[in-house]
Write a protein that holds these residues in place. Structure first.
Motif, mmCIF file in Angstrom:
data_model
loop_
_atom_site.group_PDB
_atom_site.id
_atom_site.type_symbol
_atom_site.label_atom_id
_atom_site.label_comp_id
_atom_site.label_asym_id
_atom_site.label_seq_id
_atom_site.Cartn_x
_atom_site.Cartn_y
_atom_site.Cartn_z
ATOM 1 N N VAL A 38 0.827 -1.124 -0.066
ATOM 2 C CA VAL A 38 -0.161 -0.035 -0.128
ATOM 3 C C VAL A 38 1.147 1.016 -0.001
ATOM 4 C CG1 VAL A 38 -1.409 1.483 1.767
ATOM 5 C CG2 VAL A 38 -2.026 -0.960 1.454
ATOM 6 N N ALA A 39 1.559 0.770 0.766
ATOM 7 C CA ALA A 39 2.888 2.840 0.345
ATOM 8 C C ALA A 39 3.682 2.240 -0.642
ATOM 9 C CB ALA A 39 4.325 2.418 1.735
ATOM 10 N N LYS A 40 3.683 1.417 -0.813
ATOM 11 C CA LYS A 40 4.187 1.654 -2.390
ATOM 12 C C LYS A 40 3.121 2.669 -3.641
ATOM 13 C CE LYS A 40 8.185 1.072 -1.740
ATOM 14 N NZ LYS A 40 9.358 2.055 -1.376
ATOM 15 N N ALA A 41 2.692 1.746 -3.495
ATOM 16 C CA ALA A 41 0.976 2.518 -3.848
ATOM 17 C C ALA A 41 0.345 4.418 -4.068
ATOM 18 C CB ALA A 41 -0.569 1.953 -4.150
ATOM 19 N N ILE A 42 0.776 3.658 -2.924
ATOM 20 C CA ILE A 42 0.574 5.814 -2.179
ATOM 21 C C ILE A 42 1.658 6.968 -3.193
ATOM 22 C CG2 ILE A 42 0.296 7.192 -0.419
ATOM 23 C CD1 ILE A 42 -1.155 5.035 0.964
ATOM 24 N N GLU A 43 3.148 6.255 -2.688
ATOM 25 C CA GLU A 43 4.025 6.502 -2.989
ATOM 26 C C GLU A 43 3.836 7.472 -4.406
ATOM 27 O OE1 GLU A 43 8.589 6.975 -1.889
ATOM 28 O OE2 GLU A 43 7.867 5.088 -2.801
ATOM 29 N N SER A 44 3.251 5.699 -5.529
ATOM 30 C CA SER A 44 3.351 6.511 -6.610
ATOM 31 C C SER A 44 2.834 7.081 -7.602
ATOM 32 C CB SER A 44 3.455 4.740 -7.277
ATOM 33 O OG SER A 44 1.506 4.560 -7.043
ATOM 34 N N MET A 45 1.441 7.705 -6.793
ATOM 35 C CA MET A 45 0.859 8.127 -6.936
ATOM 36 C C MET A 45 1.003 9.879 -6.698
ATOM 37 S SD MET A 45 -2.149 7.497 -8.351
ATOM 38 C CE MET A 45 -0.250 6.293 -9.367
ATOM 39 N N ALA A 46 1.843 10.266 -5.931
ATOM 40 C CA ALA A 46 2.176 11.028 -5.338
ATOM 41 C C ALA A 46 3.517 12.022 -6.317
ATOM 42 C CB ALA A 46 3.310 11.799 -3.698
ATOM 43 N N ARG A 47 3.215 12.225 -7.391
ATOM 44 C CA ARG A 47 4.639 12.650 -8.614
ATOM 45 C C ARG A 47 5.910 13.600 -8.614
ATOM 46 N NH1 ARG A 47 -0.017 9.632 -12.359
ATOM 47 N NH2 ARG A 47 0.227 7.674 -12.034
ATOM 48 N N ARG A 48 4.548 14.619 -8.511
ATOM 49 C CA ARG A 48 5.480 15.723 -8.440
ATOM 50 C C ARG A 48 6.597 16.135 -7.672
ATOM 51 N NH1 ARG A 48 0.825 20.316 -7.497
ATOM 52 N NH2 ARG A 48 1.193 19.151 -5.728
ATOM 53 N N PRO A 49 7.491 16.655 -7.615
ATOM 54 C CA PRO A 49 9.133 16.965 -6.608
ATOM 55 C C PRO A 49 8.843 17.216 -5.289
ATOM 56 C CG PRO A 49 9.020 17.610 -8.831
ATOM 57 C CD PRO A 49 8.307 17.398 -9.130
ATOM 58 N N ALA A 50 7.306 18.609 -4.938
ATOM 59 C CA ALA A 50 7.406 18.994 -3.632
ATOM 60 C C ALA A 50 6.056 17.946 -3.452
ATOM 61 C CB ALA A 50 6.886 20.015 -4.278
ATOM 62 N N ASP A 51 5.538 17.125 -3.599
ATOM 63 C CA ASP A 51 5.107 16.128 -3.135
ATOM 64 C C ASP A 51 5.561 15.341 -2.192
ATOM 65 O OD1 ASP A 51 2.791 17.631 -4.887
ATOM 66 O OD2 ASP A 51 3.149 15.412 -6.324
ATOM 67 N N LEU A 52 4.753 15.212 -1.172
ATOM 68 C CA LEU A 52 5.493 14.292 -0.446
ATOM 69 C C LEU A 52 4.624 12.789 0.371
ATOM 70 C CD1 LEU A 52 8.279 13.286 2.028
ATOM 71 C CD2 LEU A 52 6.754 14.495 3.184
ATOM 72 N N SER A 53 5.176 11.955 -0.027
ATOM 73 C CA SER A 53 4.342 10.847 1.324
ATOM 74 C C SER A 53 4.925 9.597 2.366
ATOM 75 C CB SER A 53 3.694 9.318 0.140
ATOM 76 O OG SER A 53 4.783 8.669 -0.275
ATOM 77 N N ALA A 54 4.036 9.980 3.451
ATOM 78 C CA ALA A 54 4.803 9.598 4.063
ATOM 79 C C ALA A 54 3.894 8.341 4.814
ATOM 80 C CB ALA A 54 5.106 10.934 5.713
ATOM 81 N N ARG A 55 4.516 7.452 6.163
ATOM 82 C CA ARG A 55 3.743 6.576 7.180
ATOM 83 C C ARG A 55 3.652 7.471 8.001
ATOM 84 N NH1 ARG A 55 4.991 1.055 9.443
ATOM 85 N NH2 ARG A 55 3.473 0.683 10.783
ATOM 86 N N TYR A 56 1.912 8.334 8.883
ATOM 87 C CA TYR A 56 1.549 8.462 9.622
ATOM 88 C C TYR A 56 1.828 8.075 10.898
ATOM 89 C CZ TYR A 56 -0.549 12.181 12.080
ATOM 90 O OH TYR A 56 -1.287 12.885 12.956
ATOM 91 N N GLY A 57 1.434 6.223 10.620
ATOM 92 C CA GLY A 57 1.793 5.884 12.252
ATOM 93 C C GLY A 57 0.907 4.432 12.181
ATOM 94 N N GLY A 58 1.233 3.254 12.032
ATOM 95 C CA GLY A 58 0.233 1.921 11.737
ATOM 96 C C GLY A 58 -0.511 2.336 10.723
ATOM 97 N N GLU A 59 -1.604 1.710 10.426
ATOM 98 C CA GLU A 59 -2.543 1.533 9.476
ATOM 99 C C GLU A 59 -2.395 2.483 8.431
ATOM 100 O OE1 GLU A 59 -5.881 1.065 11.747
ATOM 101 O OE2 GLU A 59 -3.535 1.078 11.973
#
Length: 424
Positions: free
Chosen positions: A315-336
């Motif tokens: 799921v983390a990789k799927a979310i990361e793949s959608m935050a495509r622009r250089p300024a976008d950031l995807s992170a794990r917030y906690g748990g699920e």
């Protein structure tokens, strides 16, 4: 060959270690590195130094054990330092070599190795200095080089270095541009201090050095050449590189989630704070998306924690793949829970990205047979968007709170959907 340490020599000769060490120090302060603890090393200078020390010892008639120590020391170099008569201070010289002959490693009488005048002292210093010393004319013609400089550059002798280096102005450092910059500074300011660069050796290696140089003037104050020094700091540079690499690894560990290999909560908090301030200055929208895996506790109970970890990674990789622009950031917030930061993004575009994330996870088709929503893993997402106010107290926390409320609405609405909140 097994070399004796200072302690072992003291035991064999009966002379106290401190007394023995003090005697060597009188003749060469740098002798310590060749003889203490690690033992005498096979180094061209150590052979000269040991002969000098032996000769001095044999002249001290107050030492009863002087012959004993001479025997011990001479045994360190039996093939290179034959001794005719150590007690009388005879010449310690190989019969096939002449004292002071160029190219001979060891091999002059001990008296000849000891400086007699200021000129001899200077010559002794230059020859035995542990730093590279050079002198050249304005055209870069090398006029003087000591053994240390020759060894640093990969030459067997100073004569070979002087013969082969045609233009020190271009060839002192590994990169020609660096040499040009060094000498430009030298001739502009008349002196250069603590210049760090790399030199290239004859066998293709590079060594890190600290360089210093000063111009030479004639009696009319005109430049006629320059002299300088090189200190090999390769060990220091290697230590710095290792320390930098360790620091980078520690920085990464402190900012990256160990399971999913995406930024962690700490990294998210720092990034959101910076982007809040930037968007406030630029008066642009800032949006975030909170993502929660539906019924993840049930998933863990059904498939086990190892499968749960694998699900989080996918799921983390799927979310990361959608935050495509250089300024976008995807992170794990906690748990699920995961979070996405979207600078310069309004509510409508953020909602589109949110739905793209939800569909991307759905296409993974990760089985979740006990989910109350569908047979596969799904996401509920909460979106918040605002134009940051620089006067807003706890602005980033407020934005996260808005996204959390939107996420709650998505769950209340049946899960597997997106909901949004916007502050105008």
């Amino acid at each position: 060959m097994q070399y004796l340490s200072m302690i072992e020599m003291a035991k064999k000769t009966g002379i106290p270690t401190n007394t023995l060490l003090d005697y060597f120090y009188r003749y060469d302060i740098f002798f310590r590195e060749y003889i203490i603890e690690g033992g005498i090393k096979k180094h061209p200078l150590s052979k000269i130094k040991i002969i000098t020390a032996i000769h001095a010892l044999t002249k001290n008639k107050n030492w009863i054990v002087e012959k004993n120590i001479v025997d011990v020391l001479m045994n360190q170099f039996p093939d290179q330092c034959p001794m005719a008569d150590a007690q009388s201070g005879s010449q310690l010289i190989n019969s096939t070599q002449k004292a002071g002959e160029p190219g001979n490693d060891v091999i002059a009488p001990a008296e000849a190795l000891m400086p007699k005048t200021e000129d001899h002292l200077l010559d002794h210093f230059i020859k035995h200095s542990p730093i590279g010393i050079f002198q050249a004319d304005l055209n870069g013609k090398l006029e003087l080089a000591n053994p240390e400089l020759a060894w640093m550059l990969g030459y067997e002798s100073t004569e070979q270095a002087i013969e082969n280096i045609k233009n020190l102005n271009d060839d002192l450092f590994a990169e020609k541009e660096v040499s040009q910059d060094f000498f430009f500074q030298l001739f502009e300011a008349e002196e250069v201090h603590r210049y760090r660069a790399q030199i290239a050796t004859q066998d293709g290696r590079t060594e890190e050095v600290l360089a210093r140089a000063r111009v030479i003037k004639n009696d009319k104050e005109r430049y006629v050449g320059y002299y300088g020094f090189l200190i090999n700091i390769s060990d220091l540079k290697n230590a710095e590189d290792k320390l930098l690499k360790l620091n980078q690894q520690l920085q990464r560990i402190s900012r990256v989630d160990g399971l999913t290999d995406i930024p962690n909560r700490r990294c998210f908090d720092e990034y959101l704070d910076r982007e809040w301030k930037r968007m406030a200055r630029n008066k642009q929208n800032l949006s975030i998306i909170l993502c929660d895996i539906d019924f993840f506790k049930v998933y863990n109970d059904t498939y086990g924690h190892q499968a749960g970890d694998e699900c989080l990674q996918k799921v983390a990789k799927a979310i990361e793949s959608m935050a495509r622009r250089p300024a976008d950031l995807s992170a794990r917030y906690g748990g699920e829970e995961f979070v996405v930061v979207l600078p310069e993004t309004g509510i409508e575009d953020a909602l589109t990205i949110s739905e793209n994330i939800r569909f991307k996870v759905a296409t993974l088709k990760i089985p979740h047979e006990n989910s109350k929503v569908r047979k596969y893993v799904s996401l509920s997402l909460g979106i918040a968007s605002v134009v940051p106010d620089p006067t807003q107290v706890n602005g980033p926390e407020m934005l996260v709170g808005m996204a959390d409320q939107a996420l709650y609405r998505a769950k209340e609405g049946g899960r597997n959907r997106s909901a949004s909140m916007q502050k105008r």
